[in-house]
Design an enzyme around this catalytic site. Structure first.
Site, PDB file in Angstrom:
ATOM      1  N   ASP A  46     -10.242  -9.262   8.022  1.00  0.00           N
ATOM      2  CA  ASP A  46     -11.673  -9.131   7.708  1.00  0.00           C
ATOM      3  C   ASP A  46     -12.334 -10.501   7.700  1.00  0.00           C
ATOM      4  OD1 ASP A  46     -11.563  -6.428   7.507  1.00  0.00           O
ATOM      5  OD2 ASP A  46     -12.422  -6.319   5.497  1.00  0.00           O
TER       6      ASP A  46
ATOM      7  N   TYR B  21       0.824  -1.216   0.000  1.00  0.00           N
ATOM      8  CA  TYR B  21       0.000   0.000   0.000  1.00  0.00           C
ATOM      9  C   TYR B  21       0.857   1.264   0.000  1.00  0.00           C
ATOM     10  CZ  TYR B  21      -3.936  -3.061   1.163  1.00  0.00           C
ATOM     11  OH  TYR B  21      -4.898  -4.048   1.151  1.00  0.00           O
TER      12      TYR B  21
ATOM     13  N   ASP C  17      -4.930  -7.246   5.823  1.00  0.00           N
ATOM     14  CA  ASP C  17      -6.194  -6.592   5.490  1.00  0.00           C
ATOM     15  C   ASP C  17      -7.248  -7.668   5.192  1.00  0.00           C
ATOM     16  OD1 ASP C  17      -7.980  -4.657   4.836  1.00  0.00           O
ATOM     17  OD2 ASP C  17      -6.903  -3.878   3.101  1.00  0.00           O
TER      18      ASP C  17
END
Ligand code: NAD
Length: 369
Positions: free
Chosen positions: A254, A142, A250
């Site tokens: 989740d 990222y 990430d």
């Protein structure tokens, strides 16, 4: 010694509603629970933009750097969707994470017995589940350079992102996972894709190095992240602490979070390096957003934010017993059948508002003395 200090940034949408319930709990600790906090409040996100023209004022940033821990509600909402990228509400949150250098993101996936039927998995697979995913938060694909969309030499375009990790970035997040494991059941599983990525090979080697040199007492295993995703839904209770990079973290966090049911139940902590007083830089926030669809209606579940405060008690202030007291109070109100709308399943329960849920947790804290 000075009281521990907290900065509350309630933010937008349901942020102020859920944070109001945490304030009741902070108040309870001050009057009955034996821990007084110095609390200040400020704005972040859309409400900060409305007042200052920026989603995070420099003064607020300076306050966040000075306190022992920041508690954040949520930011964003449709009113701000068309703002320039540089002043969007989320930029306020990203600035906090970046300037406080919060490299270690802790996302617990804990399944309260009373809610085990909420999971998409069978009760026996999730009941009693208590795992912790540690995600590297400030590096990896990222952030890596080069990045962008460029013309290619065939008349089309090429999109580029770069996965990049250094020894120091891997070692510091690995240490944070090993420290946690020592306070839990002493087991870490590190996940990467060392079979196809050089950065994955480095990740595996550096995590192993930290283990061998500094934490030989903790049991360390390695798993490819895709296999880890499968194991998380097959038999999640095999894990205790999982440490992984920004991208895989990430996705995996989740996935693990959903094992436990509602978004309204999920806390998180983001930790950085220790400050002069030995406490880590820290920001605690629920995983959910500002839920504009239910904001202002007293429907929001405050438990994710309350459990985020429990994480602050444990990880910023070393008040493990008090954190447990608060978690047990939440467990009790759920076992008693109290349900905000998001928790109302086919088996029913007693419908309560945001404020009633907070009051019930305070009453359960009282009963615990
Ligand atoms: P969301 O998490 O706000 O809501 C998703 C769904 O879950 C909605 O139906 C909402 O009503 C429900 N929900 C969320 N929290 C709940 C709670 N505590 N109790 C009961 N129900 C709850 O995600 P979204 O709808 O994709 O985003 C809404 C806004 O929030 C957007 O502006 C987004 O950018 C922002 N957002 C902020 C954060 C953050 O502040 N960390 C995180 C995610 C999204």
């Amino acid at each position: 010694m000075a009281n521990p200090s907290l900065l509350i940034l309630a933010g937008d949408g349901i942020g102020p509603e859920v944070m109001a319930e945490v304030k009741k709990i902070i108040g309870w600790y001050g009057t009955r629970g034996g821990v007084k906090f110095d609390v200040s409040e400020d704005l972040v996100g859309g409400c900060a933009y409305d007042k200052y023209g920026t989603p995070l004022h420099d003064d607020t940033m300076a306050k966040a750097q000075a306190v022992d821990a920041v508690l954040l509600g949520a930011v964003g909402g449709p009113k701000y969707d068309n703002l320039d990228f540089s002043v969007k509400p989320e930029r306020g949150l990203l600035r906090l994470r970046k300037e406080m250098d919060l490299f270690s993101n802790l996302r617990p996936a804990q399944c309260f017995d009373a809610l085990a039927d909420f999971s998409s998995l069978k009760r026996e697979i999730v009941a009693g589940l208590d795992i912790m995913i540690v995600r590297e938060l400030t590096s990896g694909v990222y952030f890596g350079e080069p990045r962008g969309i460029f013309p290619d030499n065939e008349g089309g375009r090429v999109g580029i992102n770069t996965q990049r990790y250094t020894t120091n970035e891997i070692r510091r997040v690995a240490r944070s996972a090993f420290e946690l494991a020592r306070k839990r059941s002493g087991k870490v599983c590190s996940m990467e894709k060392a079979n196809v990525m050089e950065s994955g090979i480095l990740w595996r080697e550096e995590v192993q190095w930290v283990h061998d040199h500094e934490y030989p007492d903790v049991a360390l295993s390695h798993m490819y992240a895709d296999a880890g995703a499968m194991q998380l839904v097959r038999w999640p209770k095999q894990f205790d602490v999982i440490v992984t990079d920004n991208l895989f973290g990430d996705l995996l966090s989740d996935c693990a979070a959903m094992l436990t049911g509602s978004l309204g139940m999920l806390p998180s902590a983001s930790l950085g390096a220790p400050m002069a007083n030995g406490r880590p830089k820290a920001l605690y926030e629920p995983v959910h957003g500002s839920a504009p669809d239910i904001a202002g209606q007293g429907k929001a579940n405050p438990i994710a934010t309350i459990l985020s405060f429990a994480m602050a008690l444990r990880y910023s202030f070393d008040l493990g017993t008090e954190a447990e007291r608060l978690e047990k109070a939440v467990e009790k109100v759920l076992a008693d059948g109290l349900r905000t709308a998001d928790l109302m399943g086919p088996e029913g329960g007693k419908p309560v508002s945001t404020a009633e849920m907070g009051d019930a947790v305070v009453a359960a804290l009282d009963a615990s003395l």
